[in-house]
Design an enzyme around this catalytic site. Structure first.
Site, mmCIF file in Angstrom:
data_model
loop_
_atom_site.group_PDB
_atom_site.id
_atom_site.type_symbol
_atom_site.label_atom_id
_atom_site.label_comp_id
_atom_site.label_asym_id
_atom_site.label_seq_id
_atom_site.Cartn_x
_atom_site.Cartn_y
_atom_site.Cartn_z
ATOM 1 N N GLY A 83 25.392 14.922 15.280
ATOM 2 C CA GLY A 83 25.833 15.284 16.852
ATOM 3 C C GLY A 83 25.167 14.044 17.663
ATOM 4 O O GLY A 83 24.525 12.967 17.102
ATOM 5 N N GLN A 84 25.321 14.327 19.008
ATOM 6 C CA GLN A 84 24.540 13.442 19.823
ATOM 7 C C GLN A 84 23.283 13.049 19.581
ATOM 8 O O GLN A 84 22.850 11.647 19.643
ATOM 9 C CB GLN A 84 25.051 13.763 21.159
ATOM 10 N N ASP B 219 24.223 18.606 8.015
ATOM 11 C CA ASP B 219 25.036 19.000 9.280
ATOM 12 C C ASP B 219 26.265 19.821 8.373
ATOM 13 O O ASP B 219 26.644 19.792 7.070
ATOM 14 C CB ASP B 219 25.795 17.803 9.791
ATOM 15 N N ASP C 158 25.478 24.520 6.241
ATOM 16 C CA ASP C 158 25.883 25.498 7.281
ATOM 17 C C ASP C 158 24.701 26.294 7.576
ATOM 18 O O ASP C 158 24.245 26.919 6.974
ATOM 19 C CB ASP C 158 26.846 26.524 6.868
ATOM 20 N N ILE C 159 24.029 26.026 8.956
ATOM 21 C CA ILE C 159 22.907 26.602 9.121
ATOM 22 C C ILE C 159 22.862 28.207 9.078
ATOM 23 O O ILE C 159 21.946 29.080 9.005
ATOM 24 C CB ILE C 159 22.072 26.343 10.638
ATOM 25 N N TYR D 147 25.141 30.112 26.911
ATOM 26 C CA TYR D 147 24.388 29.063 26.218
ATOM 27 C C TYR D 147 22.756 29.105 26.955
ATOM 28 O O TYR D 147 21.789 29.080 26.253
ATOM 29 C CB TYR D 147 24.879 27.651 26.902
ATOM 30 N N LYS E 199 19.243 29.875 24.870
ATOM 31 C CA LYS E 199 18.157 28.960 25.021
ATOM 32 C C LYS E 199 16.926 29.701 25.376
ATOM 33 O O LYS E 199 15.770 29.488 25.077
ATOM 34 C CB LYS E 199 18.542 27.739 25.892
#
Ligand code: NAD
Ligand code: AKB
Length: 312
Positions: A11-12, A34, A52-53, A142, A146
Site C-alpha cells: 500500500g501507500q 500483503d 491474509d491478516i 474507520y 482506530k
C-alpha cells in the site's frame, strides 16, 4: 539479525516503509507481506509473501516459524472505503490487530507498530491545534476502529507489557505509491491531474482544512518512534504528529506557483462529511518532547518535491 515483517506492504505507506527498513536492516531481513498475489517491482529487492491478516493461523505460523521479532501492521480499510463496507472494515481493522497483539503477549514478538489516524477525532473535538489528550468521539467506522485499536494497544502494554507503538498519521502525500481509499487522497491525485491535464476536480470544498504530511516525514517519524528507547515512550495509545495543514484552495495556489495555468474546481461528495468531522491542525508537542519529533517538509517543500518526481 532479527526479522521484521510489514503486513499490508503493497500500500501507500508499506511500499516506502519496506524500502526504508531494508536500507537500515538489510533487504533479506525485512519481509513484505500483503494480500496481493505479487508485490510491486519496487519491492523486489527482498522477500515477499502473500498473506491474509484475517487468516490468524497462517499469520501465527509464519511469524513463529520465521522467528519474526518486529511487526508493522498496515493492512486496513481507510476512511472512504470503510464507510462503504462498515462490517468488513471493523473486522479487518480489529481482528488483525488482536492476532498481532496476542503474538506479542505470548512473547513471540519484541515490538509492534500499528498506525492510528487523525480519524480518531470527531466533530466535538477542538479542531485547531487538536491536543494529544482531548474529546474523541469519531463519527466514521474507520475512526471508531482506530480509536478502539488505540485503547487495545494501551491495554496490552499496561496489562501484558507489550511494546506496541503508534502514530496518529495525518493525510499522507507521496509519489512512489498511490493512496488507497482515504478522504485525504485528493491531495495526491491533484498532482497527477495538474501535470497530466492541467485541471482537477476536488471532492472536498475549497476551504476544507486538513492536517497532512509528506511521506518522507511519516516514514522517518515511524522509524524514529520505533528506535526510541522504551523509557521515552510515554504514550502507548498513539502519538499526535503534525506536518502541515492546508485547504484544497491553498494547495492549488501553491501548485499554481509552479504551473500558473493549473485550474481547480469543486464537486464535494460523501467524503466532505468525513473531512468536516476531522481536525484542521494538530498539536504534536508530546511527540516532540518524548522522542524529539520534528517535521521537515512544509507545504511549499512538499509541493516542489511532488511536482518534480511525479511522472505522467
Ligand atoms: P493502503 O490502502 O494504501 O494499503 C493497505 C494495504 O493492505 C494494501 O496493499 C492491501 O492490499 C493490504 N491489505 C488489505 N487487506 C489485507 C489483508 N486482509 N491481509 C493483508 N494485507 C491486506 O493503506 P495505507 O495508506 O498504506 O495505510 C496503512 C495504514 O496506515 C492503515 O492502517 C491506515 O489506516 C493507516 N493510515 C494511513 C494514512 C494515509 O494517509 N495513508 C493516514 C492515517 C493512517
Ligand atoms: C484517510 O483519509 O482515510 C487517511 C487517514 C487520514 O487516515 N488518509
Amino acid at each position: 539479525m532479527s526479522k521484521i515483517i510489514v503486513i499490508g506492504s503493497c500500500g501507500q505507506i508499506g511500499t516506502e516503509l519496506v524500502l526504508a527498513l531494508r536500507n537500515i536492516h538489510g533487504s533479506e531481513n525485512v519481509i513484505a507481506a500483503d494480500l496481493k498475489d505479487e508485490c510491486p517491482s519496487i519491492l523486489s529487492n527482498g522477500p515477499y509473501i502473500k498473506m491474509d491478516i484475517l487468516d490468524r493461523d497462517a499469520v501465527r505460523s509464519h511469524i513463529i516459524n520465521e522467528k519474526v521479532e518486529e511487526v508493522y501492521l498496515l493492512a486496513a480499510l481507510l476512511s472512504a472505503t470503510a464507510e462503504k463496507n462498515p462490517d468488513f472494515a471493523w473486522r479487518l481493522n480489529m481482528e488483525g490487530l488482536f492476532t498481532i497483539l496476542d503474538l506479542a503477549k505470548e512473547g513471540h514478538l519484541k515490538k509492534v507498530f500499528w498506525p492510528s489516524s487523525i480519524a480518531v477525532f470527531g466533530p466535538t473535538t477542538p479542531a485547531n491545534q487538536t491536543p494529544q489528550h482531548t474529546i474523541m468521539e469519531p463519527s466514521t467506522v474507520y475512526g471508531i476502529s482506530k480509536q478502539a485499536g488505540e485503547r487495545w494497544c494501551e491495554y496490552y502494554h499496561h496489562k501484558f507489557g507489550v511494546d506496541v507503538r503508534s502514530i496518529r498519521y495525518p493525510g499522507l502525500i507521496s509519489y512512489k505509491s498511490l493512496p488507497g481509499g482515504g478522504t485525504t487522497d485528493y491531495a495526491v491525485d491533484i498532482f497527477y491531474k495538474a501535470k497530466a491535464q492541467g485541471n482537477f476536480t476536488c471532492f472536498l470544498k475549497e476551504d476544507t482544512e486538513l492536517p497532512m504530511m509528506f511521506m518522507d516525514d511519516a516514514i522517518r517519524g515511524t522509524i524514529e518512534l520505533m528506535q526510541a528507547p522504551p523509557e521515552k515512550i510515554h504514550i502507548r495509545s498513539a502519538y499526535n504528529l503534525a506536518g502541515s495543514s492546508f485547504t484544497p484552495a491553498e494547495l492549488s495556489q501553491t501548485i499554481q506557483k509552479h504551473l500558473p495555468d493549473f485550474k481547480i474546481s469543486y464537486a464535494p461528495d460523501f467524503r466532505q462529511e468525513i473531512a468536516d468531522s476531522w481536525p484542521n491542525s494538530i498539536d504534536d508537542s508530546c511527540a516532540q518532547k518524548d522522542w524529539g519529533w520534528k517535521a521537515q517538509f512544509d507545504t511549499e517543500a512538499m509541493v516542489e518535491v511532488m511536482l518534480k518526481n511525479i511522472q505522467v
